[in-house]
Design an enzyme around this catalytic site. Structure first.
Site, PDB file in Angstrom:
ATOM      1  N   GLU A 177       0.822  -1.225   0.000  1.00 36.59           N
ATOM      2  CA  GLU A 177       0.000   0.000   0.000  1.00 36.59           C
ATOM      3  C   GLU A 177       0.854   1.271   0.000  1.00 36.59           C
ATOM      4  O   GLU A 177       1.198   1.796   1.053  1.00 36.59           O
ATOM      5  CB  GLU A 177      -0.944   0.014   1.220  1.00 36.59           C
ATOM      6  CG  GLU A 177      -1.818   1.264   1.252  1.00 36.59           C
ATOM      7  CD  GLU A 177      -2.790   1.310   2.438  1.00 36.59           C
ATOM      8  OE1 GLU A 177      -3.564   2.271   2.510  1.00 36.59           O
ATOM      9  OE2 GLU A 177      -2.765   0.399   3.289  1.00 36.59           O
ATOM     10  N   LYS A 219      -2.426  -2.034  -3.184  1.00 36.74           N
ATOM     11  CA  LYS A 219      -3.497  -1.209  -2.599  1.00 36.74           C
ATOM     12  C   LYS A 219      -3.095   0.259  -2.730  1.00 36.74           C
ATOM     13  O   LYS A 219      -2.457   0.817  -1.842  1.00 36.74           O
ATOM     14  CB  LYS A 219      -3.731  -1.576  -1.127  1.00 36.74           C
ATOM     15  CG  LYS A 219      -4.802  -0.697  -0.465  1.00 36.74           C
ATOM     16  CD  LYS A 219      -5.188  -1.141   0.931  1.00 36.74           C
ATOM     17  CE  LYS A 219      -6.186  -0.157   1.537  1.00 36.74           C
ATOM     18  NZ  LYS A 219      -6.764  -0.597   2.814  1.00 36.74           N
TER      19      LYS A 219
END
Length: 336
Positions: A177, A219
């Site tokens: 992420e 992500k």
């Protein structure tokens, strides 16, 4: 679920019509959420709120996995079952946030680096024993005058890749992420430039550190105007610039992109996700890993009161159903 190969877990997390619930707020962040409904943040209230989400009937139709916090993965539901068992009973895969949060980056003004690599190998092995099958590590890239620096992007990308390699070694699917924050008055093109540079650097580091792309998920943020930008890009522009950016940077071997909602409202995040999924076929699945954009209505409805649990679960189920429709490109505003 327990003996699935990493590639199978990654694919299951981005199965059609499904996405990930991020319920991994740190103790500080969940306190802010509970403060907003005048509910004290105790181990019990935090458990009650998360159990409310995780035990919603039919949630498994729309939610493939849930990212938990260290406290939550160790907690038991009111009926005495571990929360991980509650999750698995719904056909949902348990995951865990493993970073230790951000700290100021040395010799850099206003930039952050994510910590948590020390002792990570041992923590990952323990989390796998506790039932986790995937993990998440978040790096934060801010856009302001003169930042981000390439130094900040490099340091965070290196840490993300080291984390991802350790996850795969431990038998967990890493969710990588790198979040370019919405905060600020930058326009969508500035967000595009920073997101593109960040993703190129991240995938370069993942390659250097032998991370198997088929066994991970990305992500990222959407390419979007800063929250204080006077000219907000419309839904179509956000969707097309986001997809173009990812076509330039994300290898086709990655099974899926699970977008974060990053400060967008529930409806805004849903509309953007829907528009992307309507723009055709891409080499990766385009799904979601939303926190606030799946939880806001449920939290507001619950208000910390036992008598509101059912109504809050209905609100969560409704939101998850709409987000799932958007993940298939079939959402319409009149479904709200």
């Amino acid at each position: 679920m327990d003996d699935m190969e990493l590639e199978d877990v990654a694919k299951a997390l981005v199965a059609p019509s499904k996405g990930i619930l991020a319920a991994d707020e740190s103790t500080g962040t969940i306190k802010k959420r509970l403060d907003s409904i005048n509910t004290p943040s105790t181990e019990e209230t935090r458990r009650d709120y998360r159990e409310l989400l995780l035990s919603t009937k039919g949630a498994g139709d729309f939610i493939s996995g849930v990212i938990l916090y260290d406290e939550t993965i160790r907690q038991k539901a009111t009926d005495g079952r571990p929360l991980t068992e509650l999750i698995k009973a719904q056909g949902i895969i348990p995951g865990i946030k493993v970073d230790k949060g951000t700290k100021p980056l040395a010799f850099s003004d206003g930039e952050l680096v994510t910590e948590g690599l020390d002792g990570l190998r041992e923590r990952l092995n323990e989390y796998r024993e506790l039932g986790a099958r995937f993990a998440k590590w978040r790096a934060v890239i801010a856009i302001k005058d003169g930042i981000p620096s390439q130094y900040c992007i490099d340091v965070n990308s290196h840490a993300l890749a080291r984390y991802a390699a350790l996850c795969q070694e431990a038998g967990l699917v890493p969710i990588v992420e790198p979040e370019v924050l919405m905060d600020g008055d930058h326009n969508i093109d500035e967000c595009y430039a920073v997101t593109e540079t960040t993703l190129k650097t991240v995938f370069d580091e993942l390659y250097q550190q032998r991370v198997v792309l088929e066994q991970m998920l990305l992500k990222p943020n959407m390419v979007i105007s800063g929250s204080d930008c006077p000219e907000q890009a419309d839904v179509e522009e956000v969707a097309s610039k986001t997809l173009y950016c990812f076509e330039q940077t994300v290898p086709a071997a990655v099974p899926g992109i699970v977008f974060l909602s990053g400060g967008q409202s529930e409806q805004q995040a849903t509309m953007h996700l829907n528009a992307m999924n309507q723009m055709g076929k891409f080499p990766w699945e385009i799904s979601y890993s939303f926190g606030r954009a799946l939880q806001a209505s449920a939290l507001k409805t619950w208000q910390g009161k036992p008598e509101n649990v059912e109504a809050a679960q209905a609100a969560f189920h409704h939101r998850a159903k709409l987000t799932s429709a958007a993940r298939d490109g079939e959402y319409r505003p009149d479904m709200e």
